[in-house]
Motif scaffolding. Structure first.
Motif, short mmCIF file in Angstrom:
data_model
loop_
_atom_site.label_atom_id
_atom_site.label_comp_id
_atom_site.label_asym_id
_atom_site.label_seq_id
_atom_site.Cartn_x
_atom_site.Cartn_y
_atom_site.Cartn_z
N ARG A 106 0.91 -1.15 -0.11
CA ARG A 106 0.08 0.02 -0.04
C ARG A 106 0.85 1.20 -0.02
O ARG A 106 0.68 2.28 -0.79
CB ARG A 106 -0.97 0.17 1.14
CG ARG A 106 -1.90 -1.05 1.26
CD ARG A 106 -3.14 -0.69 1.97
NE ARG A 106 -2.84 -0.63 3.54
CZ ARG A 106 -2.77 0.49 4.26
NH1 ARG A 106 -3.10 1.71 3.71
NH2 ARG A 106 -2.17 0.65 5.52
N LEU A 107 1.96 1.20 0.73
CA LEU A 107 2.81 2.38 0.86
C LEU A 107 3.57 2.72 -0.63
O LEU A 107 3.68 3.68 -0.92
CB LEU A 107 3.79 2.12 1.85
CG LEU A 107 4.58 3.38 2.48
CD1 LEU A 107 3.54 4.48 3.14
CD2 LEU A 107 5.47 2.97 3.45
N ALA A 148 10.16 5.20 4.46
CA ALA A 148 9.65 6.20 3.58
C ALA A 148 10.36 7.49 3.73
O ALA A 148 10.57 8.28 2.69
CB ALA A 148 7.99 6.73 3.96
N VAL A 149 10.55 7.98 4.69
CA VAL A 149 11.59 9.15 5.11
C VAL A 149 12.86 8.76 4.44
O VAL A 149 13.44 9.84 3.81
CB VAL A 149 11.68 9.22 6.84
CG1 VAL A 149 12.72 10.39 6.86
CG2 VAL A 149 10.38 9.74 7.32
N ALA A 150 13.56 7.63 4.67
CA ALA A 150 14.89 7.32 3.92
C ALA A 150 14.75 7.83 2.58
O ALA A 150 15.78 7.96 1.82
CB ALA A 150 15.34 5.92 4.46
N ALA A 151 13.36 7.23 2.00
CA ALA A 151 13.33 7.62 0.52
C ALA A 151 12.74 8.86 0.07
O ALA A 151 12.61 9.23 -1.10
CB ALA A 151 12.14 6.52 -0.20
N GLY A 152 12.81 9.77 1.14
CA GLY A 152 12.59 11.23 0.63
C GLY A 152 11.27 11.58 0.76
O GLY A 152 11.04 12.86 0.34
N LEU A 153 10.42 10.81 1.22
CA LEU A 153 8.91 11.11 1.47
C LEU A 153 8.62 11.49 2.85
O LEU A 153 9.29 11.55 3.72
CB LEU A 153 8.20 9.63 0.99
CG LEU A 153 8.44 9.12 -0.27
CD1 LEU A 153 8.07 7.72 -0.41
CD2 LEU A 153 7.78 10.12 -1.45
N ASP A 154 7.51 12.15 2.68
CA ASP A 154 6.82 12.57 3.92
C ASP A 154 6.44 11.75 4.86
O ASP A 154 5.75 10.77 4.80
CB ASP A 154 5.64 13.70 3.64
CG ASP A 154 5.24 14.31 4.84
OD1 ASP A 154 4.28 13.87 5.47
OD2 ASP A 154 5.62 15.56 5.08
N GLY A 155 7.12 11.58 6.16
CA GLY A 155 6.82 10.72 7.22
C GLY A 155 5.81 10.75 7.70
O GLY A 155 4.97 9.83 8.10
N ALA A 159 2.67 7.72 7.76
CA ALA A 159 2.17 7.24 8.66
C ALA A 159 0.89 7.18 8.64
O ALA A 159 -0.08 6.21 8.97
CB ALA A 159 2.74 7.89 10.02
N ALA A 160 0.21 8.21 7.94
CA ALA A 160 -1.41 8.27 7.89
C ALA A 160 -1.67 7.19 7.02
O ALA A 160 -2.91 6.50 7.21
CB ALA A 160 -1.79 9.77 7.35
N VAL A 161 -1.03 7.00 5.73
CA VAL A 161 -1.51 5.81 4.86
C VAL A 161 -1.36 4.52 5.65
O VAL A 161 -2.16 3.68 5.53
CB VAL A 161 -0.57 5.96 3.76
CG1 VAL A 161 -0.78 4.63 2.90
CG2 VAL A 161 -0.61 7.07 2.99
N SER A 165 -6.45 2.65 5.46
CA SER A 165 -6.78 1.70 4.49
C SER A 165 -6.51 1.89 3.18
O SER A 165 -7.02 1.46 2.45
CB SER A 165 -8.16 1.01 4.78
OG SER A 165 -9.19 1.95 4.64
N ASP A 166 -5.99 3.30 3.07
CA ASP A 166 -5.83 3.74 1.80
C ASP A 166 -5.09 2.91 0.58
O ASP A 166 -4.21 2.18 1.15
CB ASP A 166 -5.17 5.08 1.78
CG ASP A 166 -6.03 6.24 2.49
OD1 ASP A 166 -7.19 6.00 2.52
OD2 ASP A 166 -5.35 7.31 2.95
N TYR A 167 -5.69 2.58 -0.65
CA TYR A 167 -5.07 2.16 -1.50
C TYR A 167 -4.95 0.38 -1.40
O TYR A 167 -4.62 -0.16 -2.33
CB TYR A 167 -3.56 2.44 -1.51
CG TYR A 167 -3.27 3.90 -1.65
CD1 TYR A 167 -3.58 4.60 -2.91
CD2 TYR A 167 -2.79 4.60 -0.70
CE1 TYR A 167 -3.39 5.95 -3.14
CE2 TYR A 167 -2.55 6.19 -0.74
CZ TYR A 167 -3.01 6.87 -1.99
OH TYR A 167 -2.74 8.01 -2.08
#
Length: 223
Positions: A106-107, A148-155, A159-161, A165-167
């Motif tokens: 999902r992430l 996700a943070v290591a990949a440069g994405l918003d932590g 965390a909300a995703v 149950s998104d995606y």
């Protein structure tokens, strides 16, 4: 320059997917002057019914493949060497359990939808490193957020995703799509929706396939 679209069907818990991705990356680098590759990661769960907490890896592999612990160790040594050859670092003994990976998928879908394929690629690498190199649990929300943070994405968004149950429906639909197409083992690399390369192949095999399919695509476009 010819552009090829690659769908890399795989699971975060699949060691040969880590090997295959590393080899594919080597191949992409080697043909970068000739072929442009658009890489997308598609979900596949090796153990979709794995309960929370996972299962001991030795117990799981000996039962699933009907082999002995000694054979498991022999297979792991071969895997570590193939990983080293492709440039992926397995840490021997770090992976002690098999886990459910649905939230990781999902992430990954979220990363592609909101930040694009390059961000999804970085997240995939971070997740594989977390599990196979660092021995972390890829079903743990904290591990997923850190990846996700290591990949440069918003932590916070990650965390909300993870907490929701998104995606989920999107991932289930993609999984079914590839199962219906006959994909039952991973990694499976689908090139331009037509050509299939299966398994953790060496970089040379991927490079040859990319060059050949790019040449065929260019020839067809010019016909």
């Amino acid at each position: 320059m010819t552009t090829l679209n690659l769908d890399f069907v795989s699971d975060v818990a699949c060691p040969w997917c880590a090997v295959g991705l590393a080899a594919l990356e080597q191949a992409m680098d080697s043909v970068s002057d000739e072929v442009r590759v658009e890489l997308h990661f598609q979900p596949f769960e090796l153990n979709p019914d794995m309960p929370p907490g996972g299962e001991d890896i030795i117990e799981h592999l000996t039962r699933k493949y009907r082999i002995t612990p000694a054979q498991v160790e022999q297979n792991q040594q071969h895997l570590y060497q193939r990983g080293a050859d492709a440039g992926f670092a397995f840490t021997p003994g770090a992976r002690k359990r098999i886990y459910n990976t649905f939230d990781a998928h999902r992430l990954l879908h979220w990363a592609a939808e909101t930040a694009g394929p390059d961000a999804q690629h970085r997240l995939k690498r971070a997740l594989l490193k977390a599990y196979f190199t660092d021995g972390q649990d890829p079903s743990d929300p904290a591990v997923l957020r850190a990846a996700a943070v290591a990949a440069g994405l918003d932590g916070q968004q990650a965390a909300a995703v993870i907490a929701g149950s998104d995606y989920a429906g999107d991932v289930r639909a993609r999984e079914k799509l590839y199962l219906d197409q006959g994909i039952h083992s991973v990694p499976s690399v689908i090139i331009n929706g037509r050509y299939l390369v299966q398994g953790g192949q060496p970089a040379e095999v991927f490079a040859q396939a990319l060059r050949q399919i790019a040449a065929e695509s260019a020839s067809g476009a010019g016909a």
